[in-house]
Design an enzyme around this catalytic site. Structure first.
Site, PDB file in Angstrom:
ATOM      1  N   ARG A  93     -24.623   0.078 -20.392  1.00 48.33           N
ATOM      2  CA  ARG A  93     -23.692  -0.486 -19.426  1.00 48.33           C
ATOM      3  C   ARG A  93     -22.250  -0.183 -19.779  1.00 48.33           C
ATOM      4  O   ARG A  93     -21.441   0.176 -18.910  1.00 48.33           O
ATOM      5  CB  ARG A  93     -23.915  -2.002 -19.295  1.00 48.33           C
ATOM      6  N   LYS A 128       0.317   0.579 -12.782  1.00 45.49           N
ATOM      7  CA  LYS A 128      -0.659  -0.362 -12.201  1.00 45.49           C
ATOM      8  C   LYS A 128      -2.066   0.046 -12.627  1.00 45.49           C
ATOM      9  O   LYS A 128      -2.877   0.527 -11.836  1.00 45.49           O
ATOM     10  CB  LYS A 128      -0.515  -0.392 -10.679  1.00 45.49           C
ATOM     11  N   LYS A 160      15.040  -0.426 -12.020  1.00 48.57           N
ATOM     12  CA  LYS A 160      14.559  -0.913 -10.739  1.00 48.57           C
ATOM     13  C   LYS A 160      15.516  -1.970 -10.201  1.00 48.57           C
ATOM     14  O   LYS A 160      16.549  -2.255 -10.811  1.00 48.57           O
ATOM     15  CB  LYS A 160      13.134  -1.459 -10.890  1.00 48.57           C
ATOM     16  N   GLU A 189      15.698   3.749  -9.387  1.00 50.57           N
ATOM     17  CA  GLU A 189      15.126   3.400  -8.084  1.00 50.57           C
ATOM     18  C   GLU A 189      16.237   3.007  -7.111  1.00 50.57           C
ATOM     19  O   GLU A 189      17.149   2.262  -7.473  1.00 50.57           O
ATOM     20  CB  GLU A 189      14.149   2.232  -8.250  1.00 50.57           C
ATOM     21  N   ASP A 224      12.374   3.939  -2.845  1.00 52.23           N
ATOM     22  CA  ASP A 224      11.358   2.901  -2.703  1.00 52.23           C
ATOM     23  C   ASP A 224      11.291   2.375  -1.276  1.00 52.23           C
ATOM     24  O   ASP A 224      12.274   1.868  -0.735  1.00 52.23           O
ATOM     25  CB  ASP A 224      11.655   1.749  -3.666  1.00 52.23           C
TER      26      ASP A 224
END
Length: 285
Positions: A93, A128, A160, A189, A224
């Site tokens: 597994r 992510k 950002k 960004e 963005d």
């Protein structure tokens, strides 16, 4: 212990715990087994799967029929194993979890890369990723033909919206980055065309001299959540003076149009988080 060993060992410990009670019911004899694909895919994760078996019994023999980055078809054999029946079934597994998840990332990446192959845009991943699988999923993106973004928060300065708000402006944030981390790549960004114009002023050496600012090289500007019209305006405005990246709400139905704006890079978290495991199975023979 290597990072791969450590990650696989943790996964085995999570699954086996104090012992595989079901496997203990088996006569521990030498058996042969196959890992078979139930659907077409781009394979990735063979190192992780192999380590799952070998950490339980280093004498297990594994003959891989394909390697990472290879395409496999439904019904095709990926690997042939020979060794302890208990060890093979206990590692099954965990080994398949790595293979199925990482092959899913590679497969989805290749799908999107192929969709924009007629353009010059390159597909980037993001941060992510599944906790503990950053390195593995980044490798899977490469197997699918994608390009890795920064690995983490340590190898690239990325300014950002909240960094810019806290610093007071894009100019102040860029100046701070240039002074403290002059040798690291810098990505900024922007959310509007006026912000992009501010970036263009900052990459102009003569303008920096006039304003008594430190000239800080900017490696890429991330647009963005720009509309398609604004992306096209951004590409025209920048005119190849700095690489442009598009990000935000990009999926398989929008990625072609984004790529055709002339953007240099497209980043999407979907290739590492919105994935469906590839169907693989292990069978004794």
């Amino acid at each position: 212990m290597s990072k791969i060993n450590a990650i696989v060992a943790l996964a085995l410990d999570e699954d086996i715990g104090t012992g595989d009670v079901s496997a203990s019911l088996l006569d521990d004899k030498i058996v042969s087994a196959q890992i078979i694909a139930r659907e077409s895919a781009v394979i990735c994760g063979t190192q992780y799967a192999q380590m799952a078996f070998l950490l339980l019994d280093e004498s297990i023999q594994i003959a891989w029929q394909l390697g990472d980055g290879d395409n496999i078809q439904a019904g095709q054999v990926l690997a042939i194993l020979s060794g302890s029946s208990r060890a093979i079934i206990s590692a099954e597994r965990v080994a398949l979890n790595f293979l199925q998840t990482l092959s899913a990332v590679a497969t989805q990446t290749q799908y999107l890369v192929n969709k924009i192959a007629h353009t010059n845009a390159q597909l980037l991943d993001t941060r992510k990723t599944l906790p503990g699988l950053r390195l593995a999923q980044k490798q899977a993106v490469q197997c699918g033909g994608g390009v890795n973004h920064r690995m983490g928060l340590y190898d690239c300065v990325m300014l950002k919206e909240n960094h810019i708000i806290a610093a007071g402006s894009i100019t102040q944030a860029v100046q701070s980055a240039g002074r403290k981390y002059p040798d690291l790549p810098l990505i900024v960004e922007v959310e509007t065309l006026p912000q992009l114009t501010e970036i263009l002023d900052l990459i102009n050496i003569d303008n920096c001299k006039r304003l008594n600012l430190l000239h800080v090289p900017i490696d890429r500007v991330l647009c963005d959540n720009f509309s398609m019209a604004d992306l096209m305006r951004a590409v025209k405005l920048v005119n190849h003076n700095v690489p442009l990246e598009a990000s935000g709400n990009i999926n398989e139905s929008t990625i072609v149009a984004v790529a055709e704006t002339g953007i240099d890079y497209i980043s999407t978290g979907s290739i590492t988080k919105n994935i469906q495991a590839i169907d693989l199975s292990l069978r004794f023979i």
